[in-house]
Design a protein around this motif. Structure first.
Motif, PDB file in Angstrom:
ATOM      1  N   THR A  97      -4.412   3.177   4.282  1.00 55.86           N
ATOM      2  CA  THR A  97      -4.641   2.215   5.378  1.00 55.86           C
ATOM      3  C   THR A  97      -4.945   0.812   4.881  1.00 55.86           C
ATOM      4  OG1 THR A  97      -6.976   2.808   5.446  1.00 55.86           O
ATOM      5  CG2 THR A  97      -5.480   4.034   6.893  1.00 55.86           C
ATOM      6  N   GLN A  98      -5.372   0.690   3.625  1.00 57.72           N
ATOM      7  CA  GLN A  98      -5.806  -0.594   3.111  1.00 57.72           C
ATOM      8  C   GLN A  98      -4.715  -1.214   2.242  1.00 57.72           C
ATOM      9  OE1 GLN A  98      -8.767  -1.920   4.035  1.00 57.72           O
ATOM     10  NE2 GLN A  98      -8.220  -3.833   3.028  1.00 57.72           N
ATOM     11  N   LYS A 139       0.858  -1.187   0.000  1.00 56.36           N
ATOM     12  CA  LYS A 139       0.000   0.000   0.000  1.00 56.36           C
ATOM     13  C   LYS A 139       0.888   1.228   0.000  1.00 56.36           C
ATOM     14  CE  LYS A 139      -0.467   0.296   5.053  1.00 56.36           C
ATOM     15  NZ  LYS A 139       0.226   1.589   5.179  1.00 56.36           N
TER      16      LYS A 139
END
Length: 1259
Positions: free
Chosen positions: A1072-1073, A1067
């Motif tokens: 955040t993902q 990422k």
């Protein structure tokens, strides 16, 4: 009032009278009961021996004549000798009587003490009489004093030496000894036997029997006197016959000593029947009983079968016994003995002591048997009962009855049963008393039993008249049904119920009073067996186990005991018998003697329950008994008797024989004689002596052999065959060697055996040449100076002194020796290369005359440049071949070949040599294949390249299929295929956990797939714990279509659970993902594409094992839109870039702020929390990864690569979209790997050697 007072006094007086009567009866019971005498010790019925000292300096040898009796009052004793009163006090200097007894002690025996003695014990109520015994003097006289005699006998003859043994009593035992200068030896030989009269018999005399340094001495021994005497010394001279041991000097059986034609023995004694025969060879003695078998279990044989011993003789042993002596010479000799059995009397019914009251009736019974029938005489108080002066006494030969007894009828009665063999006597008495009841043994205070059982409550009484006994249970009198009062007064309760528990009263009454006693009964639950042992059948040496379970009353203790045939098993004495903790019985190493009935006894304190099972142990049969052999000129009939099959039926018999030519070897005549037969005819060769034996066989195996038979002799004859396997061949160019199989001595059929060898050239007009060989062991003869490779006719004939064999010898063809072929094949040439291993060659053949022997054909010899000419391979071709397809060349190599002709002995000269190159071929199998489990669904494979590559290796193809027992699942191929020729490792993932797989690998060349090699290995079970944290490295690759690429290579944690496969998550720095790549099953790297350039990404690798996953630590990776090249023209160094200077200033500023914050925190005692914050975000510095420093790398510039794979100069490795496990070995960072750059070494340390196995398969 006066009347009432009188009645009370009368009542009191009656009560006092009752008390007085009870006390009186008690006093009478306590008084000693008077009785006539009863004999408790007495002399024997036959005779009593004593010994008189023979010299003045010898000590006396005292002896006693026993006599002891009890009675009240104490009896007085008197003796009779020879029917007259014996006043022993006359001899009080040497004869005394033991105090309180009648036993006589003779301290100094004399000859005058001989006589018939009897003792009498008398008191006021009667006279008891003992046995009458004859006291006899023992003695042993001396031999007649005479010098040694000399006896002369011819070798081989039967012979006997007489012993004039001295008189004595008991009759002395006579045997012979060898007496030397200072020594004595007993004689133990099958040829030497001592008869009951003391004569020493030689069945046949040998040269060794000559007494050169010793004498034969006769010995007479008295075991009672513990002494022996020597005499009748004999010096034996043996005249040698002049012939050696063999077939001469044969003597038919001759009788030497036999028992009398009519013999008498006595019941219960031991009887010996004698049958001593002489002859050469030693006669064999066989015993039989006319009309039946010898007494089973009581018959043994002494003196090597010459003595038949019958133990514990009984009337059924009467009859005719016949012994037969045979030794194969002349006719068998037989002798019959009639045995008669007599018996001294024995009681069938004995009189017993009687106690009765006045007015009652008693009976004495006496019955006895014997042979002849005994006569019964009654004795009354020491005197024969001749006149019956008592009208109430009725006397018959077997019974005395006295009615309406009176006190005066008290006295002794004796029964004497006599015949000519001996007598038996018993003395008893009748005692007439008047006594109130007395309970001598009352019921137990608390008797215990179990339901369903029979119990007896004791109530033994004494009184005259005999008391009447009654029983009461809780005030109820017990009569009939389950209750029975025995004649002794005991109460027997059958099939006890639980309500039988309680108090019991025994009451005894007669006309003189009464007495009672109390007891109680407790009833428990009975023991019963719930799991019984089962019948068992095993073969000998196997184990047998019986199991047993029982239930019982919980208040009792239970023990399981095992019995065999009713006898308790002693586990200390029988170590093969084992009682386990579950109470089962195991018998190890069983034998036939273990067969029987095994009983489990569940035994409590009060009762027991039993259950039985039968064990049958089947063993090899007992050795058959060889009965006789009928000898003829050319055959013999062997007759035997089976002696027991040991519980497995006999299937067949085997007949074996040996001869004097091979005395230590037993040959099998036949082994298929049916079990129903007991005789078989065996063919015999001439001029031989045969001995036979029989072996029985059942399903367990063969028995031990029977005893061997007598010897059968056969006459001489010509040979019945000629030597077998005759052939002729030369061993050199100028000789002929004739071979044959030697004929053993059993086939010679007469003395002076020889071979007569015939040979001649197979040409017209040639005559036979003959040579005789007298050594039967020879098996060849060499004939020199013969032409090379000539044909011969050959035969070998057997001869002996009776003549030539009675069958014609077969003529065979042979050849003299061969020579080296003289000519080489020519024009050897390559016609066509057909394939990697095949080529067609041709040549010009040789002239057959140049072969100089048998033309066997051609040999094509091939080799390669690498192997060298000395390591050639040969291909054999027929003699008419001039062209051949050769399929033994080596692929992808320079091959050489030549051809030559050969005969039966030599190779000829070779042809010219040709050479050519073969094309590339398919490779052979890999040299090794191993596999190791990774996680629960992957295998790590390692192999070695084939020893025979047969070309240029292009890679490998790996196949796998699941193994389920003996079934194989569908064949699948690992993807992607391995296209590198140096690779020797690979991972195979996507498998089922805890399963077995067959993995097959084939090497490839441009010619195709090679031969397979497979191994089978297991995957691990599904782990309950997640995989260990993996590590990884990355490489920044050139951009592709404007997007950055990162190649991620992971390194599993091989010390723990490495996981079975992996994928990559990434990422952008501020997102955040995570995004995830596809799961990579078989490779160990992934190229992540489509990344935005000039961005910072967080990367991590996730290890997967089933449902468990474990991510690695996060590493930031900076992506470049274009990678700078150091030294490129016009490129500004990074250190001079404005953005770099600004960033550096910002970093310095942030460091100052951090330093200030740290100082403040420290002064306040606070805690530095930057590390905690970093760890919460998954950004732990690689140097903080504890325990694995070999994988940590300096990150001076996180934008310029990870793990040290890039330097500040951005030196890029060659780009590759794929990677393999081999990169671990070939890459820059090999820390933590084995010396070959792999994980194999780590796995090999803990590898289970049975987890994987490899096989090479040709398909």
């Amino acid at each position: 009032m006066i009347l009432r007072k009188h009645s009370i006094s009368l009542a009191n007086s009656k009560e006092m009278l009752q008390i007085f009567l009870v006390l009186l009866s008690s006093l009478q019971a306590l008084a000693i009961v008077q009785s006539p005498p009863r004999i408790i010790k007495q002399p024997p019925t036959d005779e009593l021996l004593f010994q008189v000292k023979s010299r003045a300096d010898e000590n006396d040898k005292p002896f006693i004549i026993e006599c002891e009796a009890d009675g009240e009052p104490a009896p007085l004793y008197r003796w009779s000798k020879n029917g007259k009163p014996f006043d022993w006090q006359v001899y009080d200097d040497r004869i005394s009587q033991q105090p309180g007894r009648g036993t006589l002690v003779i301290t100094s025996p004399r000859d005058e003490d001989i006589g018939q003695y009897q003792c009498f014990a008398t008191n006021e109520w009667g006279t008891a009489t003992t046995n009458s015994v004859f006291v006899r003097k023992s003695e042993l006289n001396n031999f007649k004093d005479e010098p040694p005699k000399t006896e002369t006998v011819e070798e081989g003859l039967p012979f006997g030496i007489v012993c004039s043994s001295p008189d004595g009593w008991p009759p002395p035992s006579v045997y012979w000894m060898l007496q030397g200068q200072n020594w004595l030896k007993t004689i133990n030989s099958s040829r030497l036997t001592v008869d009951p009269e003391g004569e020493l018999w030689f069945s046949n005399v040998t040269r060794k029997d000559a007494s050169e340094d010793f004498l034969y001495a006769c010995s007479a021994a008295s075991y009672f006197r513990n002494e022996y005497k020597l005499g009748n010394r004999v010096h034996l001279q043996v005249i040698q016959s002049g012939s050696s041991a063999g077939l001469q000097n044969k003597h038919e059986p001759v009788k030497q000593y036999c028992s009398k034609r009519n013999e008498v023995t006595y019941r219960g004694k031991e009887m010996k029947l004698w049958c001593i025969y002489g002859g050469t060879p030693l006669p064999e003695i066989r015993w039989r009983k006319q009309g039946g078998a010898l007494p089973w279990g009581r018959t043994t044989f002494d003196n090597y079968g010459k003595t038949l011993v019958i133990k514990h003789v009984d009337f059924e042993d009467e009859g005719d016994y016949t012994c037969e002596a045979s030794n194969g010479v002349g006719l068998a000799q037989s002798y019959s003995i009639n045995l008669k059995v007599l018996a001294k009397p024995r009681f069938l019914i004995e009189p017993e002591i009687q106690t009765a009251a006045e007015g009652e009736e008693v009976t004495f019974e006496c019955e006895a048997d014997g042979k002849p029938d005994p006569r019964i005489v009654w004795i009354h108080n020491g005197q024969p009962l001749v006149d019956n002066d008592n009208p109430n006494r009725f006397v018959s030969p077997s019974r005395i009855t006295i009615k309406n007894l009176k006190k005066g009828d008290t006295g002794n009665y004796g029964c004497n049963a006599t015949n000519e063999v001996g007598y038996v006597y018993k003395d008893v008495y009748v005692n007439v008393l008047a006594l109130p009841p007395e309970i001598t043994t009352g019921p137990e205070k608390m008797a215990q039993t179990v339901d369903g059982k029979t119990i007896t409550l004791t109530c033994r009484t004494f009184g005259a008249p005999r008391p009447i006994v009654k029983w009461f249970h809780d005030d109820d009198e017990l009569t009939g049904g389950r209750y029975e009062i025995t004649t002794e007064g005991d109460l027997m309760i059958r099939e006890v119920k639980f309500f039988d528990a309680g108090d019991y009263l025994c009451n005894a009454t007669n006309k003189f009073g009464w007495q009672s006693a109390k007891g109680s009964l407790v009833v428990k639950e009975h023991t019963r067996i719930t799991g019984s042992p089962q019948d068992y059948e095993v073969e000998a040496s196997d184990s047998a186990t019986f199991r047993c379970n029982a239930v019982y009353d919980s208040d009792l203790h239970l023990a399981i005991k095992w019995l065999k045939d009713g006898e308790l098993i002693d586990f200390d004495v029988e170590p093969r018998f084992i009682q386990s903790s579950d109470q089962s019985l195991t018998i190890t190493k069983t034998t036939e003697l273990d067969s029987g009935r095994y009983t489990c006894r569940a035994e409590s304190d009060l009762d027991f329950a039993e259950a039985s099972a039968t064990l049958i142990v089947q063993d090899v049969p007992n050795p058959p008994q060889l009965r006789w052999v009928d000898c003829n000129a050319k055959d013999a009939t062997v007759v035997w008797q089976p002696m027991g099959d040991n519980r497995a039926p006999i299937l067949t018999y085997k007949i074996q024989y040996n001869t004097s030519f091979t005395p230590d070897t037993w040959e099998t005549a036949t082994d298929i004689v049916p079990a129903t037969d007991t005789s078989f005819k065996v063919s015999m060769s001439p001029w031989s002596n045969y001995t036979f034996r029989v072996i029985a066989r059942n399903k367990v195996g063969e028995s031990l052999p029977s005893g061997h038979s007598k010897t059968c002799l056969t006459p001489e004859d010509v040979p019945s065959k000629n030597p077998d396997n005759v052939e002729g061949r030369g061993t050199a160019p100028n000789n002929l060697v004739i071979y044959w199989t030697p004929m053993p001595e059993i086939e010679h059929n007469a003395p002076k055996f020889k071979y007569r060898i015939y040979w001649r050239q197979d040409k017209p007009g040639e005559r036979w040449k003959i040579e005789d060989l007298a050594d039967w062991r020879l098996k060849e003869i060499l004939i020199p100076n013969q032409p090379t490779y000539s044909k011969y006719k050959i035969k070998v004939v057997a001869h002996n002194q009776k003549g030539e064999a009675n069958v014609a010898a077969e003529e065979v063809l042979g050849y003299s020796g061969e020579d080296i072929p003289a000519e080489a094949p020519t024009s050897f040439a390559l016609q066509e290369v057909v394939g990697p291993r095949s080529a067609i060659v041709s040549w010009e053949g040789v002239n057959k005359d140049s072969i100089r022997g048998e033309f066997k054909g051609y040999k094509i010899q091939t080799w390669t440049l690498e192997s060298g000419e000395e390591k050639f391979r040969e291909i054999i071709m027929k003699s008419d071949s001039t062209r051949s397809l050769v399929q033994s060349f080596k692929p992808f190599a320079t091959n050489f070949a030549r051809v030559l002709a050969f005969n039966g002995a030599y190779n000829g000269p070779p042809s010219n040599i040709i050479s050519f190159n073969t094309p590339e071929g398919k490779p052979g199998p890999v040299d090794m294949l191993e596999c190791f489990p990774m996680g629960s669904s992957a295998l790590l494979l390692a192999w070695k390249q084939p020893q025979e590559v047969n070309g240029v290796l292009t890679g490998y193809r790996i196949y796998y299929q699941e193994v389920d027992g003996t079934k194989l699942g569908p064949l699948l191929e690992r993807e992607p295929r391995i296209m590198k020729n140096r690779t020797d490792k690979a991972k195979l993932a996507g498998l089922e956990a805890y399963s077995k797989y067959r993995v097959t690998i084939r090497a490839t060349t441009s010619a195709g797939e090679g031969m397979p090699y497979y191994t089978e290995c297991d995957t691990n079970p599904q782990s309950d714990e997640p995989p260990s944290r993996p590590r990884f490295k990355y490489i920044i690759m050139n951009a592709e279509n404007g997007f950055a690429r990162i190649k991620v290579t992971w390194m599993p944690h091989i010390e723990g659970n490495p996981g079975s496969h992996f994928y990559v998550q990434y990422k952008k720095d501020m997102e955040t993902q995570f995004l995830s790549s596809n799961e990579e099953l078989n490779e160990d790297s992934i190229v992540v594409r489509g990344l935005d350039p000039d961005e910072t990404y967080d990367f991590r690798v996730v290890a997967v094992d089933g449902k468990h996953q474990t991510p690695s630590r996060i590493l930031p990776v900076y992506t470049y839109s274009s990678l700078p090249s150091s030294g490129a023209s016009g490129y500004e160094p990074i250190a001079h870039s404005g953005w770099f200077i600004g960033m550096l200033a910002a970093v310095i500023f942030l460091l100052l702020i951090c330093l200030a914050v740290c100082i403040v925190k420290r002064n306040r005692g606070g805690k530095y929390a930057v590390q905690e914050s970093e760890e919460r975000q998954g950004r732990r510095d690689p140097y903080d990864e504890g325990g694995f420093p070999e994988y940590t790398q300096p990150l001076d510039d996180r934008h310029l690569g990870g793990g040290g794979t890039m330097t500040s100069d951005l030196k890029l490795p060659p780009e590759s979209d794929t990677d393999s496990i081999a990169d671990y070995a070939d890459g820059e960072n090999t820390a933590g790997l084995d010396e070959d750059g792999s994980f194999i070494g780590k796995y090999r340390k803990d590898r289970n050697p049975e987890q994987s196995s490899a096989f090479a398969t040709l398909v």
